[in-house]
Design an enzyme around this catalytic site. Sequence first.
Site, PDB file in Angstrom:
ATOM      1  N   HIS A 220      -3.006  -2.376   8.761  1.00 51.72           N
ATOM      2  CA  HIS A 220      -3.345  -2.210   7.347  1.00 51.72           C
ATOM      3  C   HIS A 220      -4.263  -0.996   7.192  1.00 51.72           C
ATOM      4  O   HIS A 220      -4.986  -0.629   8.134  1.00 51.72           O
ATOM      5  CB  HIS A 220      -4.057  -3.460   6.813  1.00 51.72           C
ATOM      6  CG  HIS A 220      -3.164  -4.651   6.661  1.00 51.72           C
ATOM      7  ND1 HIS A 220      -3.521  -5.778   5.944  1.00 51.72           N
ATOM      8  CD2 HIS A 220      -1.908  -4.881   7.125  1.00 51.72           C
ATOM      9  CE1 HIS A 220      -2.523  -6.645   5.978  1.00 51.72           C
ATOM     10  NE2 HIS A 220      -1.537  -6.137   6.698  1.00 51.72           N
TER      11      HIS A 220
ATOM     12  N   GLU B 116      -7.067  -0.439   5.696  1.00 51.47           N
ATOM     13  CA  GLU B 116      -8.512  -0.619   5.912  1.00 51.47           C
ATOM     14  C   GLU B 116      -8.845  -0.707   7.402  1.00 51.47           C
ATOM     15  O   GLU B 116      -9.805  -0.083   7.868  1.00 51.47           O
ATOM     16  CB  GLU B 116      -9.005  -1.889   5.211  1.00 51.47           C
ATOM     17  CG  GLU B 116      -8.823  -1.901   3.703  1.00 51.47           C
ATOM     18  CD  GLU B 116      -7.517  -2.576   3.271  1.00 51.47           C
ATOM     19  OE1 GLU B 116      -6.478  -2.368   3.943  1.00 51.47           O
ATOM     20  OE2 GLU B 116      -7.540  -3.280   2.254  1.00 51.47           O
TER      21      GLU B 116
ATOM     22  N   CYS C 233      -7.109  -7.700   2.110  1.00 51.46           N
ATOM     23  CA  CYS C 233      -6.602  -9.023   2.469  1.00 51.46           C
ATOM     24  C   CYS C 233      -7.674  -9.698   3.347  1.00 51.46           C
ATOM     25  O   CYS C 233      -8.628  -9.040   3.764  1.00 51.46           O
ATOM     26  CB  CYS C 233      -5.277  -8.891   3.221  1.00 51.46           C
ATOM     27  SG  CYS C 233      -5.460  -8.312   4.913  1.00 51.46           S
TER      28      CYS C 233
ATOM     29  N   CYS D 110      -8.469  -7.751   6.602  1.00 47.07           N
ATOM     30  CA  CYS D 110      -9.218  -6.511   6.385  1.00 47.07           C
ATOM     31  C   CYS D 110     -10.638  -6.823   5.932  1.00 47.07           C
ATOM     32  O   CYS D 110     -11.581  -6.129   6.339  1.00 47.07           O
ATOM     33  CB  CYS D 110      -8.508  -5.640   5.363  1.00 47.07           C
ATOM     34  SG  CYS D 110      -6.962  -4.968   6.009  1.00 47.07           S
TER      35      CYS D 110
HETATM   36 ZN   LIG Z   1      -5.285  -6.028   5.017  1.00 43.77          ZN
END
Ligand SMILES: [Zn+2]
Length: 154
Positions: free
Chosen positions: A51, A53, A81, A84
């Site tokens: 992801h 981040e 999310c 993250c």
């Molecule tokens: Zn994430």
Amino acid sequence: MDKFMQAAIDEAREGMEHNHGGPFGAIIVRDGKIVSRSHNEVLLTNDPTAHAEVLAIRKASEILENFDLSDCEIYTSSQPCPMCLAAIYWSRIKKVYFGTNKEDVAVIGFDDSRFYKLIRGEEDKNPLEIVNIDRKECLGLLREWEEKSDKKMY
Ligand SMILES: [Zn+2]
């Protein structure tokens, strides 16, 4: 429009146009300057944890040669999310700026809100079986760590 959020959007669009992953970008800033920028690379790398981040944190930590990013801020085009968010906590970043929220991303099929519910115990069906085994043996490792004279806390 915030220039760092604009950079996060540009990064997200770059990844999306190259089919690296979903429309998500993140920027890490320190002292008003961009330290790292990343976009989602789940499709490019087949890494479900790639992801924006997480990748931005990894890059910033490498560049700054420090696992502690408490003097940094993160700008992310969508609300982090749970994975993250946890990575952000571990990095000690103190401030998160996000654009779209988890309800906005659920509409286009990225249902982070389900994971939020699972973690809060609000979902009836948990797809994950979690079993606690061999605690005593594993506890030995913690004792060894406690007694390790050259350990570095983080
Ligand atoms: Zn994430």
